[in-house]
Design a protein around this motif. Structure first.
Motif, PDB file in Angstrom:
ATOM      1  N   LEU A  97      40.512  46.158  41.421  1.00  0.00           N
ATOM      2  CA  LEU A  97      41.663  46.467  41.989  1.00  0.00           C
ATOM      3  C   LEU A  97      42.074  45.385  43.023  1.00  0.00           C
ATOM      4  O   LEU A  97      43.128  44.616  43.088  1.00  0.00           O
ATOM      5  N   GLN A  98      41.109  45.258  44.188  1.00  0.00           N
ATOM      6  CA  GLN A  98      41.156  44.165  45.236  1.00  0.00           C
ATOM      7  C   GLN A  98      41.401  42.890  44.870  1.00  0.00           C
ATOM      8  O   GLN A  98      42.288  42.090  45.124  1.00  0.00           O
ATOM      9  N   ALA A  99      40.703  42.168  43.692  1.00  0.00           N
ATOM     10  CA  ALA A  99      40.728  41.315  43.242  1.00  0.00           C
ATOM     11  C   ALA A  99      42.335  41.008  42.259  1.00  0.00           C
ATOM     12  O   ALA A  99      42.686  39.768  42.541  1.00  0.00           O
ATOM     13  N   GLN A 100      42.516  41.956  41.614  1.00  0.00           N
ATOM     14  CA  GLN A 100      43.855  41.642  41.015  1.00  0.00           C
ATOM     15  C   GLN A 100      45.101  41.602  42.010  1.00  0.00           C
ATOM     16  O   GLN A 100      46.036  41.007  41.859  1.00  0.00           O
ATOM     17  N   LEU A 101      44.921  42.356  43.144  1.00  0.00           N
ATOM     18  CA  LEU A 101      46.034  42.296  44.213  1.00  0.00           C
ATOM     19  C   LEU A 101      46.061  40.968  44.792  1.00  0.00           C
ATOM     20  O   LEU A 101      47.096  40.150  45.071  1.00  0.00           O
ATOM     21  N   TYR A 139      44.879  38.062  43.409  1.00  0.00           N
ATOM     22  CA  TYR A 139      45.475  37.043  42.465  1.00  0.00           C
ATOM     23  C   TYR A 139      46.874  37.008  42.143  1.00  0.00           C
ATOM     24  O   TYR A 139      47.464  36.164  42.406  1.00  0.00           O
ATOM     25  N   ALA A 140      47.352  38.292  42.450  1.00  0.00           N
ATOM     26  CA  ALA A 140      49.009  38.535  42.263  1.00  0.00           C
ATOM     27  C   ALA A 140      49.566  38.080  43.561  1.00  0.00           C
ATOM     28  O   ALA A 140      50.660  37.280  43.498  1.00  0.00           O
ATOM     29  N   GLN A 141      49.028  38.330  44.658  1.00  0.00           N
ATOM     30  CA  GLN A 141      49.527  37.650  46.061  1.00  0.00           C
ATOM     31  C   GLN A 141      49.463  36.030  46.012  1.00  0.00           C
ATOM     32  O   GLN A 141      50.236  35.380  46.300  1.00  0.00           O
ATOM     33  N   SER A 142      48.328  35.624  45.429  1.00  0.00           N
ATOM     34  CA  SER A 142      48.146  34.138  45.501  1.00  0.00           C
ATOM     35  C   SER A 142      49.017  33.437  44.311  1.00  0.00           C
ATOM     36  O   SER A 142      49.498  32.390  44.487  1.00  0.00           O
ATOM     37  N   MET A 143      49.629  34.292  43.471  1.00  0.00           N
ATOM     38  CA  MET A 143      50.643  33.627  42.408  1.00  0.00           C
ATOM     39  C   MET A 143      52.098  34.206  42.948  1.00  0.00           C
ATOM     40  O   MET A 143      52.814  33.545  42.252  1.00  0.00           O
ATOM     41  N   GLY A 144      52.086  34.454  44.051  1.00  0.00           N
ATOM     42  CA  GLY A 144      53.608  34.819  44.873  1.00  0.00           C
ATOM     43  C   GLY A 144      54.234  36.202  44.277  1.00  0.00           C
ATOM     44  O   GLY A 144      55.213  36.355  44.975  1.00  0.00           O
ATOM     45  N   ASP A 145      53.435  36.989  43.616  1.00  0.00           N
ATOM     46  CA  ASP A 145      54.111  38.299  43.142  1.00  0.00           C
ATOM     47  C   ASP A 145      53.915  39.141  44.259  1.00  0.00           C
ATOM     48  O   ASP A 145      52.991  39.271  45.198  1.00  0.00           O
ATOM     49  N   LYS A 146      54.715  40.056  44.344  1.00  0.00           N
ATOM     50  CA  LYS A 146      54.694  40.982  45.525  1.00  0.00           C
ATOM     51  C   LYS A 146      53.919  42.122  44.911  1.00  0.00           C
ATOM     52  O   LYS A 146      54.026  42.383  43.769  1.00  0.00           O
ATOM     53  N   ILE A 184      48.566  49.398  45.806  1.00  0.00           N
ATOM     54  CA  ILE A 184      48.184  49.095  47.288  1.00  0.00           C
ATOM     55  C   ILE A 184      47.760  50.647  47.585  1.00  0.00           C
ATOM     56  O   ILE A 184      46.654  50.941  48.481  1.00  0.00           O
ATOM     57  N   ASP A 185      48.372  51.445  47.323  1.00  0.00           N
ATOM     58  CA  ASP A 185      48.186  52.798  47.824  1.00  0.00           C
ATOM     59  C   ASP A 185      46.819  53.403  47.132  1.00  0.00           C
ATOM     60  O   ASP A 185      45.975  54.171  47.768  1.00  0.00           O
ATOM     61  N   HIS A 186      46.861  53.075  45.833  1.00  0.00           N
ATOM     62  CA  HIS A 186      45.499  53.273  45.075  1.00  0.00           C
ATOM     63  C   HIS A 186      44.356  52.615  45.695  1.00  0.00           C
ATOM     64  O   HIS A 186      43.362  53.428  45.853  1.00  0.00           O
ATOM     65  N   LEU A 187      44.478  51.609  46.149  1.00  0.00           N
ATOM     66  CA  LEU A 187      43.258  50.648  46.853  1.00  0.00           C
ATOM     67  C   LEU A 187      43.090  51.597  48.018  1.00  0.00           C
ATOM     68  O   LEU A 187      42.098  51.491  48.284  1.00  0.00           O
ATOM     69  N   ASN A 188      44.159  51.919  48.969  1.00  0.00           N
ATOM     70  CA  ASN A 188      43.883  52.554  50.082  1.00  0.00           C
ATOM     71  C   ASN A 188      43.066  54.002  49.938  1.00  0.00           C
ATOM     72  O   ASN A 188      42.321  54.249  50.647  1.00  0.00           O
ATOM     73  N   GLN A 189      43.565  54.523  49.089  1.00  0.00           N
ATOM     74  CA  GLN A 189      42.968  55.990  48.579  1.00  0.00           C
ATOM     75  C   GLN A 189      41.270  55.448  48.347  1.00  0.00           C
ATOM     76  O   GLN A 189      40.466  56.617  48.658  1.00  0.00           O
ATOM     77  N   MET A 190      41.100  54.794  47.519  1.00  0.00           N
ATOM     78  CA  MET A 190      39.729  54.426  47.098  1.00  0.00           C
ATOM     79  C   MET A 190      38.861  53.990  48.330  1.00  0.00           C
ATOM     80  O   MET A 190      37.866  54.358  48.471  1.00  0.00           O
ATOM     81  N   ALA A 191      39.619  53.146  49.206  1.00  0.00           N
ATOM     82  CA  ALA A 191      38.911  52.810  50.469  1.00  0.00           C
ATOM     83  C   ALA A 191      38.416  53.825  51.281  1.00  0.00           C
ATOM     84  O   ALA A 191      37.376  54.018  51.938  1.00  0.00           O
TER      85      ALA A 191
END
Length: 115
Positions: free
Chosen positions: A46-50, A52-59, A65-72
């Motif tokens: 999930l971290q890598a997907q986010l 990658y999306a950011q590097s492609m300019g996607d919001k 992000i919430d799911h990643l924070n819960q996992m963290a």
């Protein structure tokens, strides 16, 4: 050829590198707990997907992000996961730097394509 010999020397150096040995040992410990292993794997994916999306300019999607924070939160309370991720991040940094050195050495031969 000499370059292949050097590549095999690099392979041997990687296997003897303490950071790599620490990662392998942490991975063996992580493998003993299937639930934690899946949590760490899903977190990294999930971290890598986010990223990658950011590097492609996607919001980034708020839900992801919430799911990643819960996992963290789950990970920070799990010593095995924390230890593995610490070693993983150290190794990723080192491996990235080594890869950059190799890319830089090869760049001149590819620079003709930049013109």
């Amino acid at each position: 050829m000499e370059i292949y010999d050097k590549a095999h020397e690099l392979e041997a150096a990687i296997k003897e590198c303490q950071e790599y040995k620490d990662l392998v040992a942490a991975g063996q410990e992580l493998a003993k707990d299937e639930k934690t292993k899946h949590l760490v794997r899903d977190f990294l994916m999930l971290q890598a997907q986010l990223a990658y999306a950011q590097s492609m300019g996607d919001k980034p999607i708020r839900k992801k992000i919430d799911h990643l924070n819960q996992m963290a939160e789950l990970i920070k309370n799990n010593q095995t996961a924390v230890e593995y991720l610490n070693h993983y991040n150290k190794w990723q940094t080192m491996a990235g730097e080594v890869f950059q050195i190799i890319q830089n050495a090869m760049a001149e031969g590819m620079s003709i394509l930049d013109q």
